[in-house]
Design a protein around this motif. Structure first.
Motif, short mmCIF file in Angstrom:
data_model
loop_
_atom_site.label_atom_id
_atom_site.label_comp_id
_atom_site.label_asym_id
_atom_site.label_seq_id
_atom_site.Cartn_x
_atom_site.Cartn_y
_atom_site.Cartn_z
N UNK A 1 45.01 -2.32 32.43
CA UNK A 1 45.67 -3.35 31.63
C UNK A 1 44.64 -4.20 30.90
N UNK A 2 43.53 -4.54 31.57
CA UNK A 2 42.47 -5.30 30.91
C UNK A 2 41.85 -4.48 29.78
N UNK A 3 41.66 -3.20 30.04
CA UNK A 3 41.10 -2.32 29.02
C UNK A 3 42.04 -2.21 27.82
N UNK B 1 55.30 4.23 32.66
CA UNK B 1 54.69 3.09 31.99
C UNK B 1 54.75 1.88 32.93
N UNK B 2 53.58 1.31 33.22
CA UNK B 2 53.53 0.15 34.12
C UNK B 2 53.20 -1.13 33.37
N UNK B 3 52.60 -1.03 32.19
CA UNK B 3 52.35 -2.23 31.37
C UNK B 3 52.06 -1.79 29.94
N UNK B 4 52.05 -2.78 29.04
CA UNK B 4 51.81 -2.49 27.63
C UNK B 4 51.04 -3.64 27.00
N UNK C 1 49.78 1.82 26.03
CA UNK C 1 50.58 1.92 27.25
C UNK C 1 49.67 2.24 28.42
N UNK C 2 49.89 1.58 29.53
CA UNK C 2 49.20 1.91 30.78
C UNK C 2 50.15 2.73 31.64
N UNK C 3 49.71 3.92 32.04
CA UNK C 3 50.55 4.84 32.79
C UNK C 3 50.09 4.95 34.24
N UNK D 1 43.18 5.26 36.46
CA UNK D 1 42.49 4.17 37.19
C UNK D 1 43.53 3.16 37.65
N UNK D 2 43.17 2.20 38.52
CA UNK D 2 44.12 1.18 38.95
C UNK D 2 44.74 0.45 37.75
N UNK D 3 46.05 0.22 37.78
CA UNK D 3 46.74 -0.41 36.63
C UNK D 3 46.14 -1.73 36.18
#
Length: 274
Positions: free
Chosen positions: A205-207, A229-232, A221-223, A199-201
């Protein structure tokens, strides 16, 4: 003897990788799911190409003495486990035979002098420390059906280590959203790490933050769609799953890093290499 384009009787000769049983017929080889070695089965053909067909068992005409009731209600729909119809002793023998056959038939290695063993399945109860799940179109967490993109909506799995299963059961209750991929791993100290994609990063990230704030996982980790990895959220690093017990450790990893699904599997590879 029944044999036509859609239904075939035959005897399972041996297992091949993927949990299929091999049956030889006048029309060629048939790979059958749901039968055990030595069983005479009646199978429905589901796919045919050249001189090989794939089939599923419609009826067991002569059952094997090694046949048991599976300890998972999702078998054989779920694509995660093979051989749950086999006794523990027969499971170990089937896995050893598949390895030996591959070395002999494909690698052309003389296996007469090779000795190795496979531990019986009950010793590994709830030993799996890594899992990959998905959400269906309604956002329900589950596992893919065998050879399908369809998702069986459940977070429970008797093969998983209990703390990992508990985390996934909690994760399935928070409303994840449709068509996601969730990777999960259990590290030292029962520390759970997740990696999510699909899904969109920004939404992921909120999830991820909600999952960490809810105490479901230590880190997420958000992939991206390419696996980057785009965020953590939180701290997704764990120890104990990469080279457990090896000198110089412990070595850190996370849910986006490949490792063996069981700790004893990693230890056995390390011991053999060393």
């Amino acid at each position: 003897m029944i044999e036509d384009d859609k239904r075939i009787d035959g005897v399972i000769e041996r297992f091949v990788p993927g949990g299929h049983g091999l049956v030889r017929t006048d029309a060629g080889v048939m790979l059958v799911r749901g039968g055990l070695v030595g069983e005479r089965v009646r199978a429905d053909v589901v796919r045919a190409r050249r001189n090989m067909r794939e089939a599923t068992v419609a009826e067991v005409l002569e059952p094997s003495p090694e046949r048991v009731d599976p300890d998972c209600g999702l078998h054989p729909r779920c694509g995660g486990c093979d051989f749950l119809d086999l006794s523990a002793r027969a499971q170990a023998a089937a896995k050893a035979e598949m390895v030996t056959d591959g070395l002999r038939r494909i690698a052309k290695i003389d296996t007469a002098s090779i000795r190795f063993g496979v531990r019986e399945a009950p010793l590994f109860a709830r030993a799996r420390r890594r899992a990959r799940l998905a959400t269906d179109g309604e956002g329900r967490l589950g596992y893919h059906e065998r050879k399908s993109h369809q998702v069986i909506a459940t977070s429970a799995c008797p093969a998983l280590a209990a703390p990992l299963e508990a985390a996934l059961l909690a994760l399935g209750k928070i409303g994840l959203g449709p068509r996601l991929t969730v990777r999960a791993v259990l590290g030292d100290g029962d520390r759970v790490s997740l990696a999510i994609s699909g899904a969109p990063p920004r939404r992921l990230s909120r999830l991820a933050t909600a999952v960490v704030d809810g105490g479901i996982a230590a880190g997420v980790l958000v992939l991206s769609d390419r696996g980057r990895v785009v965020s953590e959220a939180g701290d997704a690093a764990i120890t104990g799953e990469i080279a457990p017990g090896l000198k110089g450790g412990p070595y850190a990893s996370d849910a986006a890093t490949f490792s063996q699904a069981t700790r004893f599997g990693a230890e056995a590879i390390i011991a053999e290499v060393a």
